[in-house]
Write an enzyme that holds these catalytic residues in place. Structure first.
Site, mmCIF file in Angstrom:
data_model
loop_
_atom_site.group_PDB
_atom_site.id
_atom_site.type_symbol
_atom_site.label_atom_id
_atom_site.label_comp_id
_atom_site.label_asym_id
_atom_site.label_seq_id
_atom_site.Cartn_x
_atom_site.Cartn_y
_atom_site.Cartn_z
ATOM 1 N N HIS A 79 0.826 -1.211 0.000
ATOM 2 C CA HIS A 79 0.000 0.000 0.000
ATOM 3 C C HIS A 79 0.860 1.260 0.000
ATOM 4 O O HIS A 79 0.554 2.226 -0.717
ATOM 5 C CB HIS A 79 -0.943 -0.003 1.200
ATOM 6 C CG HIS A 79 -1.921 -1.128 1.191
ATOM 7 N ND1 HIS A 79 -2.695 -1.465 2.279
ATOM 8 C CD2 HIS A 79 -2.256 -2.011 0.204
ATOM 9 C CE1 HIS A 79 -3.469 -2.503 1.970
ATOM 10 N NE2 HIS A 79 -3.207 -2.854 0.719
ATOM 11 N N HIS A 264 -1.113 -10.984 -5.140
ATOM 12 C CA HIS A 264 0.290 -10.681 -4.875
ATOM 13 C C HIS A 264 1.231 -11.725 -5.466
ATOM 14 O O HIS A 264 2.214 -11.390 -6.133
ATOM 15 C CB HIS A 264 0.535 -10.570 -3.374
ATOM 16 C CG HIS A 264 -0.168 -9.421 -2.725
ATOM 17 N ND1 HIS A 264 -0.047 -8.122 -3.178
ATOM 18 C CD2 HIS A 264 -1.005 -9.365 -1.658
ATOM 19 C CE1 HIS A 264 -0.775 -7.323 -2.413
ATOM 20 N NE2 HIS A 264 -1.365 -8.049 -1.495
#
Length: 297
Positions: A79, A264
């Site tokens: 993030h 991911h």
């Protein structure tokens, strides 16, 4: 697309909770010189070891993107890295006093605000380099896929498919600029299903997780007060994760990234495929809005 590198104008700090440890984490972002890249420093460890934010240093992708080198591990970097990439920050030092970054509200919004509060400094001495995609590169397996096509900008088209009435199939499409990132992407929160959250807590994970830092979905409703920030907040967060994961390639991509049900681990696998297919891209800089080709890496 811009022709110069950027860093922060001044140091800036924040504090939050680690989503898995439940511990308080102190974070400081500092300026760095041109061509430095993004480097994380563990201030809680002897000698203050560090690790550069690069996909070669990714050591785990099971629950978040984790980087590590020479005894230094930093978890949940995606993030903050999305915030740096979305705001066109090339060089910075990140000091953190724990093994995981604070989760904040589960999005890149607080990190983006932190970057804006520091100010963004153009570095005249540093030309910005790009990976210019010339022919498509694809990785597909078990219903998941990532492809990058030639384009004159960084564009992402992201699709997710969940067998859940509140999500179903969602697609978003953005040309990623700082303005679009701030308005349309950065505040989309991470999400999880109630039964998964309960299971994680039984195994000692997600100790810092709460409705304050994640969207939690039951069988037929969102449990968070206020509901969704966007009707398609789920896929927007997957696009946010992609921006963060792809930033670990080391330079921005000039191309159109199209994903289907990626995460991911699959994003990281694609970056390895990208570097193995060197004949499909070249490095370049922008000079007077014209492409100047460089050598391949």
């Amino acid at each position: 697309m811009v022709n110069h590198q950027h860093t922060l104008a001044k140091p800036v700090s924040s504090t939050g909770i680690g989503v898995h440890s439940g511990n308080i984490v102190n974070l400081t972002l500092l300026p760095a010189p041109a061509n430095h890249g993004i480097r994380f420093v563990r201030t809680d460890l002897p000698g203050r070891p560090g690790v550069t934010a690069h996909f070669n240093n990714v050591v785990d992708t099971s629950l978040a993107t984790v980087i590590g080198a020479e005894g230094c591990i930093v978890s949940t970097v995606e993030h903050l890295m999305a915030g740096f990439s979305g705001m066109s920050i090339d060089n910075a030092i990140v000091e953190v006093d724990a093994y995981e970054l604070p989760i904040m509200d589960g999005s890149a919004g607080p990190f983006t605000e932190l970057i804006q509060s520091a100010g963004i400094l153009r570095q005249e001495e540093g030309s910005k380099c790009y990976f210019k995609v010339n022919t498509p590169i694809t990785l597909a397996e078990n219903g998941k896929s990532v492809t990058v096509y030639p384009a004159d900008q960084f564009r992402i088209t992201c699709t997710i498919v969940y067998n859940h009435p509140l999500i179903g199939t969602q697609t978003c499409d953005f040309v990623v600029t700082p303005e679009i990132f701030r308005k349309e992407i950065c505040t989309a929160r991470t999400f999880g299903f109630l039964h998964e959250v309960e299971m994680m807590k039984r195994y000692g994970l997600g100790r810092g997780g709460s409705l304050e830092n994640a969207l939690v979905i039951d069988t037929d409703r969102v449990l968070n007060e206020g509901g969704l920030r966007f009707a398609d907040e789920f896929v927007r967060h997957k696009a946010l994760d992609l921006i963060g994961d792809f930033s670990l390639i080391g330079m921005p991509i000039m191309g159109h990234v199209v994903t289907h049900c990626s995460g991911h681990a699959f994003n990281h696998a694609f970056l390895e495929k990208f570097f193995s297919q060197k004949e499909s891209w070249e490095t370049c800089t922008l000079v007077s809005d014209a492409l100047q080709a460089g050598g391949k890496k």
